[in-house]
Design a protein around this motif. Structure first.
Motif, PDB file in Angstrom:
ATOM      1  N   TYR A 109       0.843  -1.185   0.000  1.00 41.69           N
ATOM      2  CA  TYR A 109       0.000   0.000   0.000  1.00 41.69           C
ATOM      3  C   TYR A 109       0.882   1.240   0.000  1.00 41.69           C
ATOM      4  N   VAL A 110       0.481   2.228  -0.747  1.00 35.66           N
ATOM      5  CA  VAL A 110       1.202   3.501  -0.794  1.00 35.66           C
ATOM      6  C   VAL A 110       0.930   4.272   0.497  1.00 35.66           C
ATOM      7  N   ILE A 111       1.984   4.754   1.136  1.00 43.13           N
ATOM      8  CA  ILE A 111       1.811   5.632   2.292  1.00 43.13           C
ATOM      9  C   ILE A 111       2.481   6.969   1.997  1.00 43.13           C
ATOM     10  N   ASP A 112       1.900   8.011   2.566  1.00 40.62           N
ATOM     11  CA  ASP A 112       2.420   9.357   2.345  1.00 40.62           C
ATOM     12  C   ASP A 112       2.179  10.159   3.617  1.00 40.62           C
ATOM     13  N   ARG A 114       2.066  14.097   5.159  1.00 42.89           N
ATOM     14  CA  ARG A 114       2.101  15.548   4.934  1.00 42.89           C
ATOM     15  C   ARG A 114       1.093  16.217   5.863  1.00 42.89           C
ATOM     16  N   ASP A 115       1.411  17.406   6.243  1.00 44.35           N
ATOM     17  CA  ASP A 115       0.522  18.227   7.075  1.00 44.35           C
ATOM     18  C   ASP A 115       0.098  17.510   8.351  1.00 44.35           C
ATOM     19  N   GLY A 116       1.027  16.752   8.937  1.00 43.45           N
ATOM     20  CA  GLY A 116       0.737  16.106  10.205  1.00 43.45           C
ATOM     21  C   GLY A 116      -0.168  14.902  10.115  1.00 43.45           C
ATOM     22  N   ARG A 117      -0.270  14.308   8.922  1.00 42.55           N
ATOM     23  CA  ARG A 117      -1.162  13.179   8.722  1.00 42.55           C
ATOM     24  C   ARG A 117      -0.446  12.071   7.963  1.00 42.55           C
ATOM     25  N   LEU A 118      -0.901  10.839   8.178  1.00 43.87           N
ATOM     26  CA  LEU A 118      -0.445   9.693   7.400  1.00 43.87           C
ATOM     27  C   LEU A 118      -1.579   9.273   6.468  1.00 43.87           C
ATOM     28  N   TYR A 119      -1.260   9.190   5.182  1.00 46.81           N
ATOM     29  CA  TYR A 119      -2.232   8.799   4.164  1.00 46.81           C
ATOM     30  C   TYR A 119      -1.974   7.361   3.739  1.00 46.81           C
ATOM     31  N   GLY A 120      -3.025   6.595   3.564  1.00 51.10           N
ATOM     32  CA  GLY A 120      -2.897   5.234   3.080  1.00 51.10           C
ATOM     33  C   GLY A 120      -4.114   4.409   3.449  1.00 51.10           C
ATOM     34  N   ARG A 121      -4.371   3.348   2.685  1.00 49.99           N
ATOM     35  CA  ARG A 121      -5.507   2.475   2.975  1.00 49.99           C
ATOM     36  C   ARG A 121      -5.341   1.850   4.358  1.00 49.99           C
ATOM     37  N   GLY A 122      -6.353   2.009   5.190  1.00 51.27           N
ATOM     38  CA  GLY A 122      -6.327   1.448   6.523  1.00 51.27           C
ATOM     39  C   GLY A 122      -5.757   2.359   7.586  1.00 51.27           C
ATOM     40  N   SER A 123      -5.270   3.541   7.205  1.00 51.30           N
ATOM     41  CA  SER A 123      -4.687   4.439   8.204  1.00 51.30           C
ATOM     42  C   SER A 123      -5.737   4.879   9.215  1.00 51.30           C
ATOM     43  N   ALA A 124      -6.935   5.199   8.739  1.00 52.48           N
ATOM     44  CA  ALA A 124      -8.021   5.606   9.627  1.00 52.48           C
ATOM     45  C   ALA A 124      -8.830   4.414  10.092  1.00 52.48           C
ATOM     46  N   ASP A 125      -9.084   3.483   9.194  1.00 53.14           N
ATOM     47  CA  ASP A 125      -9.955   2.336   9.496  1.00 53.14           C
ATOM     48  C   ASP A 125      -9.185   1.033   9.312  1.00 53.14           C
ATOM     49  N   MET A 126      -8.476   0.541  10.371  1.00 49.51           N
ATOM     50  CA  MET A 126      -8.215   1.294  11.581  1.00 49.51           C
ATOM     51  C   MET A 126      -6.859   0.910  12.167  1.00 49.51           C
ATOM     52  N   LYS A 127      -5.879   0.787  11.253  1.00 48.90           N
ATOM     53  CA  LYS A 127      -4.562   0.328  11.701  1.00 48.90           C
ATOM     54  C   LYS A 127      -3.854   1.359  12.573  1.00 48.90           C
ATOM     55  N   GLY A 128      -4.181   2.644  12.403  1.00 47.70           N
ATOM     56  CA  GLY A 128      -3.595   3.646  13.275  1.00 47.70           C
ATOM     57  C   GLY A 128      -4.004   3.442  14.715  1.00 47.70           C
ATOM     58  N   ALA A 129      -5.295   3.217  14.952  1.00 45.48           N
ATOM     59  CA  ALA A 129      -5.773   2.969  16.315  1.00 45.48           C
ATOM     60  C   ALA A 129      -5.262   1.638  16.848  1.00 45.48           C
ATOM     61  N   VAL A 130      -5.128   0.650  15.984  1.00 46.33           N
ATOM     62  CA  VAL A 130      -4.542  -0.632  16.399  1.00 46.33           C
ATOM     63  C   VAL A 130      -3.123  -0.408  16.924  1.00 46.33           C
ATOM     64  N   ALA A 131      -2.329   0.388  16.198  1.00 47.46           N
ATOM     65  CA  ALA A 131      -0.966   0.671  16.631  1.00 47.46           C
ATOM     66  C   ALA A 131      -0.960   1.416  17.965  1.00 47.46           C
ATOM     67  N   ALA A 132      -1.863   2.389  18.143  1.00 49.46           N
ATOM     68  CA  ALA A 132      -1.940   3.133  19.404  1.00 49.46           C
ATOM     69  C   ALA A 132      -2.280   2.205  20.563  1.00 49.46           C
ATOM     70  N   ALA A 133      -3.194   1.253  20.322  1.00 47.77           N
ATOM     71  CA  ALA A 133      -3.570   0.298  21.366  1.00 47.77           C
ATOM     72  C   ALA A 133      -2.413  -0.634  21.693  1.00 47.77           C
ATOM     73  N   MET A 134      -1.657  -1.053  20.675  1.00 51.42           N
ATOM     74  CA  MET A 134      -0.503  -1.917  20.915  1.00 51.42           C
ATOM     75  C   MET A 134       0.532  -1.211  21.792  1.00 51.42           C
ATOM     76  N   CYS A 135       0.785   0.058  21.501  1.00 52.74           N
ATOM     77  CA  CYS A 135       1.741   0.809  22.311  1.00 52.74           C
ATOM     78  C   CYS A 135       1.226   1.008  23.734  1.00 52.74           C
ATOM     79  N   ALA A 136      -0.090   1.198  23.876  1.00 49.64           N
ATOM     80  CA  ALA A 136      -0.666   1.350  25.209  1.00 49.64           C
ATOM     81  C   ALA A 136      -0.506   0.067  26.020  1.00 49.64           C
ATOM     82  N   VAL A 137      -0.705  -1.078  25.390  1.00 50.58           N
ATOM     83  CA  VAL A 137      -0.518  -2.355  26.082  1.00 50.58           C
ATOM     84  C   VAL A 137       0.938  -2.528  26.495  1.00 50.58           C
ATOM     85  N   ARG A 138       1.849  -2.095  25.650  1.00 47.83           N
ATOM     86  CA  ARG A 138       3.279  -2.176  25.988  1.00 47.83           C
ATOM     87  C   ARG A 138       3.612  -1.339  27.222  1.00 47.83           C
TER      88      ARG A 138
END
Length: 391
Positions: A109-112, A114-138
């Motif tokens: 998947y293409v990621i980009d 800019r302007d304080g955001r990450l663009y790419g399929r799944g960034s919002a729905d919902m791999k970004g939140a998955v990553a935040a939850a993983m870090c919280a568990v850590r």
């Protein structure tokens, strides 16, 4: 990760919380980039591999991968009530512009950024939140609870992974589902969803008897019967209820009609599709349309609505959301069905809190704010470390 990447992952970023700055969670950006770049619309295995590998290497949690492809990580007191941070690592199919082929010939998947955001399929729905939850568990030190991370497969296919996990015994007392809840009550605010609508997809199948259109009385027109059923649907009241003072109003709409084979033949079959947005505890009486002679009502899909069953839990998550931002988050209602519906239906007290904003998911320009991902990390960790307020 290179030293340069590590430094970038710790850069301070302006966040929309009164102009304050805060260091990014260690590893959150790199982890999000990695997860978003991995294709998972047809097969979520590689994304699940990445989630599992990171959890095993970066946390002290007990990590499990079930036969369905769901990934779990548990930490804290196993004999205490369980608070789950829930997400999914499958995505909807990308647009052509969202994919590329690497030097190894593999699709990515293409990621980009800019302007304080990450663009790419799944960034919002919902791999970004998955990553935040993983870090919280850590990082979290759970307050008298077992903290469980769960990332499901098949959410975009009707909750396949969540349903399988529930059937296998997954039953946390509490769950924060990381679907989108940002910008609901106001711009730049991450709210806490205490209820969402479900979706019941139905088909009304009208049967008749064909005849030549020049002698219509010798047949029984299935389209006419279907139209009688449509009239019933049109007159139905929309389902409605209240959850924690928030109004939840569903809807019922005929969305397709298909019947007939030729301009000169009385049709012997006609199908009508009905989209119903259900609310907790209430359904539209669509069986009335199925009571018409020659009409059968078939339920094709039934995604359950969600209502939080524990006021203290909902208030505690709202308190954590307030502590994580300068805005004034609220309890709100979400219009879309999520895996929270399946969990709530099985007895888990659920809320939804996540980085995605309305209108971002499933788009060709899908993106997520880095600052809001940082915020979600703080919320998730705050819930785990403040669990004495509800557990």
């Amino acid at each position: 990760m290179s030293d340069r990447d590590a430094d970038a992952d710790r850069d301070t970023t302006a966040v929309p919380d009164g102009g304050a700055t805060a260091p990014n969670t260690d590893g959150l950006r790199a982890l999000t980039r990695e997860l978003v770049s991995i294709p998972s619309h047809e097969d979520a295995t590689a994304a699940g591999d990445a989630v599992e590998s990171w959890l095993r290497s970066e946390t002290d949690a007990a990590v499990e991968r079930d036969d369905h492809g769901n990934v779990f990580a548990r930490t804290g007191d196993p004999d205490a009530p369980t608070v789950a941070l829930v997400g999914h690592h499958d995505v909807v199919p990308p647009a052509e512009s969202q994919t590329t082929v690497g030097d190894d010939g593999e699709e990515r998947y293409v990621i980009d950024e800019r302007d304080g955001r990450l663009y790419g399929r799944g960034s919002a729905d919902m791999k970004g939140a998955v990553a935040a939850a993983m870090c919280a568990v850590r990082d979290a030190d759970p307050d008298g609870v077992e903290l469980c991370f769960a990332s499901f497969v098949g959410e975009e296919l009707g909750g396949v992974g969540a349903r399988a996990a529930i059937e296998d015994g997954f039953a946390p007392e509490f769950a924060v589902v990381g679907e989108g809840s940002t910008n609901y009550s106001g711009e730049g605010v991450t709210d806490v969803v205490v209820a969402h609508k479900g979706r019941r997809a139905s088909t009304l199948v009208a049967s008749g008897e064909s005849a030549h259109a020049s002698i219509p009385d010798e047949g029984d027109n299935a389209v006419y019967r279907a139209c009688d059923a449509v009239d019933v649907v049109r007159e139905l009241d929309f389902p409605e209820t209240t959850v924690m003072g928030e109004r939840v109003r569903g809807s019922v709409a005929v969305t397709e009609i298909d019947g007939g084979t030729a301009w000169n033949v009385v049709p012997d079959e006609c199908e009508v599709t009905v989209d119903e947005r259900t609310v907790p505890g209430e359904r539209a009486p669509l069986e009335r349309a199925g009571s018409i002679e020659g009409v059968e009502w078939r339920v094709e899909q039934d995604l359950p609505p969600m209502a939080c069953s524990d006021d203290a839990f909902a208030d505690a998550v709202l308190a954590a959301a307030r502590d994580a931002q300068s805005g004034a988050p609220e309890h709100v209602v979400k219009p879309h069905a999520t895996d929270a519906g399946w969990l709530a239906d099985a007895g888990t007290a659920c809320v939804i809190c996540g980085a995605a904003e309305s209108g971002e998911a499933h788009t060709d320009t899908e993106s997520v704010s880095w600052a809001v991902l940082d915020r979600c990390y703080r919320i998730y960790r705050g819930v785990a470390e403040g669990a004495s307020a509800f557990a």
